[in-house]
Structures are given as C-alpha cells and as structure tokens.
Design a protein around this motif. Sequence first.
Motif, short mmCIF file in Angstrom:
data_model
loop_
_atom_site.label_atom_id
_atom_site.label_comp_id
_atom_site.label_asym_id
_atom_site.label_seq_id
_atom_site.Cartn_x
_atom_site.Cartn_y
_atom_site.Cartn_z
N SER A 371 0.85 -1.20 0.00
CA SER A 371 0.00 0.00 0.00
C SER A 371 0.88 1.25 0.00
O SER A 371 2.07 1.20 0.33
CB SER A 371 -0.90 0.01 1.23
OG SER A 371 -0.12 0.12 2.41
N PRO A 372 0.33 2.42 -0.37
CA PRO A 372 1.11 3.66 -0.35
C PRO A 372 1.74 3.94 1.01
O PRO A 372 2.90 4.38 1.08
CB PRO A 372 0.08 4.72 -0.73
CG PRO A 372 -0.91 4.00 -1.59
CD PRO A 372 -1.00 2.64 -0.97
N ALA A 373 1.01 3.70 2.10
CA ALA A 373 1.54 3.97 3.43
C ALA A 373 2.70 3.03 3.76
O ALA A 373 3.72 3.46 4.33
CB ALA A 373 0.44 3.84 4.48
N GLU A 374 2.57 1.77 3.37
CA GLU A 374 3.63 0.81 3.66
C GLU A 374 4.89 1.13 2.84
O GLU A 374 6.01 1.07 3.35
CB GLU A 374 3.12 -0.61 3.36
CG GLU A 374 4.00 -1.71 3.91
CD GLU A 374 4.91 -2.32 2.86
OE1 GLU A 374 5.76 -3.15 3.24
OE2 GLU A 374 4.78 -1.97 1.67
N GLU A 375 4.69 1.49 1.58
CA GLU A 375 5.84 1.82 0.73
C GLU A 375 6.53 3.11 1.20
O GLU A 375 7.73 3.28 1.00
CB GLU A 375 5.39 1.96 -0.72
CG GLU A 375 4.95 0.63 -1.34
CD GLU A 375 4.48 0.79 -2.77
OE1 GLU A 375 4.27 1.95 -3.21
OE2 GLU A 375 4.29 -0.25 -3.46
N ALA A 376 5.77 4.01 1.84
CA ALA A 376 6.36 5.25 2.35
C ALA A 376 7.18 5.02 3.61
O ALA A 376 8.01 5.86 3.97
CB ALA A 376 5.27 6.28 2.63
N GLY A 377 6.96 3.90 4.31
CA GLY A 377 7.74 3.59 5.49
C GLY A 377 6.98 3.54 6.79
O GLY A 377 7.57 3.32 7.85
N LEU A 378 5.67 3.75 6.76
CA LEU A 378 4.88 3.64 7.98
C LEU A 378 4.86 2.21 8.48
O LEU A 378 4.93 1.26 7.68
CB LEU A 378 3.45 4.13 7.74
CG LEU A 378 3.28 5.65 7.69
CD1 LEU A 378 1.98 6.02 7.03
CD2 LEU A 378 3.35 6.25 9.09
N ARG A 379 4.74 2.04 9.82
CA ARG A 379 4.76 0.70 10.40
C ARG A 379 3.63 0.54 11.40
O ARG A 379 3.10 1.50 11.95
CB ARG A 379 6.09 0.46 11.14
CG ARG A 379 7.34 0.57 10.30
CD ARG A 379 8.55 0.37 11.20
NE ARG A 379 9.81 0.64 10.51
CZ ARG A 379 10.98 0.71 11.12
NH1 ARG A 379 11.04 0.55 12.45
NH2 ARG A 379 12.09 0.96 10.43
N GLU A 380 3.29 -0.71 11.63
CA GLU A 380 2.32 -1.02 12.68
C GLU A 380 2.86 -0.55 14.02
O GLU A 380 4.04 -0.75 14.34
CB GLU A 380 2.07 -2.53 12.70
CG GLU A 380 0.97 -2.96 13.65
CD GLU A 380 0.66 -4.44 13.55
OE1 GLU A 380 0.31 -5.03 14.58
OE2 GLU A 380 0.77 -4.99 12.43
#
Length: 433
Positions: A371-380
């Motif tokens: 997803s865009p958020a995951e590719e940007a570097g956001l994490r759980e």
Amino acid sequence: MLFPFLVSAQGFKLPKSQKFQKVKFQLINNLIIVPLEVNGVALTFVLDSGVSKPILFNLTDKDSVPINNVSEVTIRGLGDGEPMKALSSKGNTFKLGKAKNYNQDLYVVLDKGINFSTSLGIPVHGILGYDLFRDFVVEVNYQANNIKLYDPSRYNPSDKAKSKSQTLPMSIEKRKAYVEGKVLMNNAEDVPVKLLVDTGSSDALWLFHAPEKGLDIPEKHYEDYLGRGLSGDIFGKRTKVNGIKIGNFELKDAKAAFPYRESFGFIKNFGDRNGSVGGEILKRFNIIFDYSRNQVTFKKNGYFKTPFQYNLAGIELQHNGLRYIAESLADANGVVRNDDASFGNVQILLENKTRLSLVPEIIVSSIRAGSPAEEAGLREGDVILAVNGKRIYKYKLQEVLKMLNDKEGKRIKVLIERYNKDLLFSFVLKKVF
C-alpha cells in the motif's frame, strides 16, 4: 455466530398506550450504535441482525453491571481464533427507550481482547440482534439516524407503502434474515445469490468463493483485512463487481470481498447461502424489517449514490489508551488567552501559560503490504500525531481515517511518533483497481 439454544419465555414489549418507540442512534463506520440499559446500567450496543443472542463484552473496572442466573458455556464467532469461554445469563432486564424485556437471555464474554471500541472510537459494550427484530417491526432510517419499533400486531404494512419503496420476501433461518438478489460479475454474468442481511458488518458485500456457481474471484483483487469477529481477525480478497441487484435496485461497481474460509471454520456447510450484505450497502436505504411477515422493505435514501469507500492509504487505526498533549495558552505576542477550549477530560495548567490535556492516542493497528503507506515507510504501532498539518487530537477516529483516505491522487503527509522520535512521511493515494 453459533450459540447454544436457550429456551425461555421472554420478549420486548412497548407500553400498551404507545404505538411505536423512536430511538436515535449513532452511525459509525456503517454500524448502528444504540443506547441500551442492561439491568439498569446505561451501555451502548451494536444493532446486529447477524447475531442470534445479545452478547456483552468490553467490561472494565469502571463498569458495574449485575448479571443474573449465570453458568459457563463455550461460544464461537467469526474469525480465525479458537472458541472462547463465556457466561450464559438468564432473567436480565433490557431497556431500549420505553421498549422493555424483563426476561432476556445474555452471553457475557470476559476476554479483554474482544473490544470493538478501539476501532470505532467510542465505548461499545455489546451486540443485540434477533430478539429485538423478532419482537418488533423495526424501521431503520439511516439518513435520519433513528429506528422506530412497532408492535407487529398493531402494524399495518400498507401505511408505510410508498411509490419509491419495494417490499421483498425475507427468509428467517436459525434466527437470521436472508434476502435474494443478483451479483453482476465482471464477466457480465448475473449470478443469483442468497445473502445474510448483516447490519453488524461495516463492509459492503461478502461473497463465498464458489466458481461452480459463477462466484469466482475477479482478476483484479488484493489481500486485505476485512474486520474483527468475536473469534479473531478476518482476512480475505478485496475486489469489486460490476454490480449488485436487490429487487429493482441496482448498485454499480459494488465493493466486494471474498473472506477466507478459515474465518468460518465452525460452519460445516453454507447450504444455499452465498454471502452477506453489510452496512456499507444497507445504509443506502431506509429499511423496514418485518420478521413477523417474512418481508423487508427498501427505500433508497441520500446515501444511495455515495461512492464506495476503499482504504486507499492501506492502514487501519485504533485507539491505544491516552496521552498528554501540551497546548500553549499564549498567542503570538505572548498574551495569555482567556478561554476554556480544550480537547481532553483532564487538564493541568503550568504557570497559567501551558495546558496539558489527556487525549486518546491513535496508532497504526495494521498496514497492507504494497500500500502507499507501507511503501512510504509507515509501520504497525506508529503513533499518529498529525495528518496534512492537522493535529489529530482535535478529531474523532473515523474523521482521521477519512483524512487518510480522502481521494485518489491526493498527497498525504503523516507526522508520527516512533521510539520517542517524531517522523514525517508522505505518500500519494492510489486507485486500488
């Protein structure tokens, strides 16, 4: 959900002088949240036509609810987890407005992991379903956020007949309601389907994978988190179909999902059921459920043409306790403001210049691969501080989710806290199909 069958004389009733009872509800994430008194204690419940018996959960040390005639049972709901211990209770008093049931059966789940409040943003203590629908004709006005409860013996369906409404057959099987419709698959084939009417699902349309019946997963799909059941998280394939028809009503480019079979492990045979229709479709109608006459009336409302909502960012959020935030009480010139505006229930003033407020903490609870958020570097586990410059403590959880999924092509900037460091991430919302 499957529960042991309890036999007892019970039922909701209105005062004899009252023709109907009107109750306001909150519509949160396509779910109907109603105020309900249980043995004199004010609580909030999800009105869930997919559940056979009321279930009470999410009790804390602040909740004091007397429960009558208790024994231990094992229950299981949707999700990939194991069956759980619960308490079976009889002889409880339920009150919804002036509608009362003095002999209500109830299940109590003590597992603290069963908590829908964190993802809805408000306290939710349980779910209520069949017993209310059985005892009343239930009119749900999704647009006005109210329900009306009518005594079936005094209700005249012709009084509610309107030119733009349609009344359809509804079968009641094992205390659950089903309607028939057609799904327009991407190969242009109309597939007849029998669907559980599930007001307790925030999703749009769930279909069971059955290629031999014409219900094959479309080529364009992705794996997604579909929701939380009593027995754990539910995952499946997210997609869309050309449309769904219920009676004469047709919704085009309908959001759909194919849940994994593991989430329904306790159901050995689906029979002739092909899936479920949930809140994101149901809210597009004002609906009259008449279990006594085995019929349901649909009338489209102002939500009918609302585009289906997809998780464009690819992240799920939930509340995670509380945190303090600091607010300066001085303006740009150093003059202390004289106001009472604050965003928490607990405030501490420091030298009359700074106010500490206790507010809910919102974190990333899950993130979709690719997803865009995951590719940007956001994490759980990341703590959300701001979205596009807006400090999120001023907003409700569902409002923050809306900011993150505004529209295709919009750039989203998210300020988060990770290991006591503030980090800024940026990504562009992309079309999922």
